[in-house]
Design an enzyme around this catalytic site. Structure first.
Site: not given
Length: 176
Positions: A14, A37
């Site tokens: 991503i 994250d």
């Protein structure tokens, strides 16, 4: 709705997506954690952490937006999904809300393309197929009522997640 141009699943990283915004599967502190994250914070650089510190955290089921800094994406939407606790603690609605809130923030900020990870399916333990159905349903419903977002990409880190998204997309959006 021209779904084939709007919603797709890919397998990849991503942090490498050339979209207007990527969504971070964040924790309540917004100060970095594991998995997606950690990867987003690492790729964006220290300025992201500094901006996140000023946000004062985020409630589960909500989302907040920052700049993307060193990422290809101009923006990061930090969505806090629920920890799976067996399915009787409102987890489905909390997960749906973080997808809806992310899409609302994107629309409010004229974001045309957005990439989502499989929120809450990693260390938070949300069952993959159940989470995927919620994600695809929320995106489909949002796009039916909003024309501002032109493309939504579900970025799947591994083959298992990618195959699940492909199957659910075929089932819930047969026109793809």
């Amino acid at each position: 709705m021209t779904s084939s141009k709007k919603i797709l699943a890919i397998q990849g990283d991503i942090t490498q997506q050339a979209v207007d915004a990527i969504v971070n599967a964040a924790n309540n502190s917004l100060l970095g954690g594991g998995g997606v994250d950690r990867a987003i914070h690492r790729a964006a650089g220290g300025q992201l952490l500094e901006e996140c510190r000023r946000l004062g955290g985020c409630a589960t089921g909500d989302a907040k937006m920052t700049k993307g800094y060193r990422l290809l994406a101009k923006w990061v939407i930090h969505a806090v999904g629920p920890v799976w606790r067996g399915g009787n603690q409102g987890e489905d609605e909390l997960l749906a809300r973080c997808y809806r809130r992310s899409l609302e923030l994107a629309a409010e900020n004229d974001i045309k393309s957005i990439a989502f990870p499989a929120i809450s399916t990693g260390i938070y333990g949300f069952p993959l197929e159940r989470a995927t159905r919620i994600a695809v349903t929320e995106v489909k419903q949002f796009l039916q009522h909003s024309s501002c977002i032109e493309q939504v990409i579900f970025v799947c880190f591994d083959t298992r997640t990618y195959e699940c998204y492909k199957q659910v997309l075929l089932e819930l959006l047969p026109e793809l």
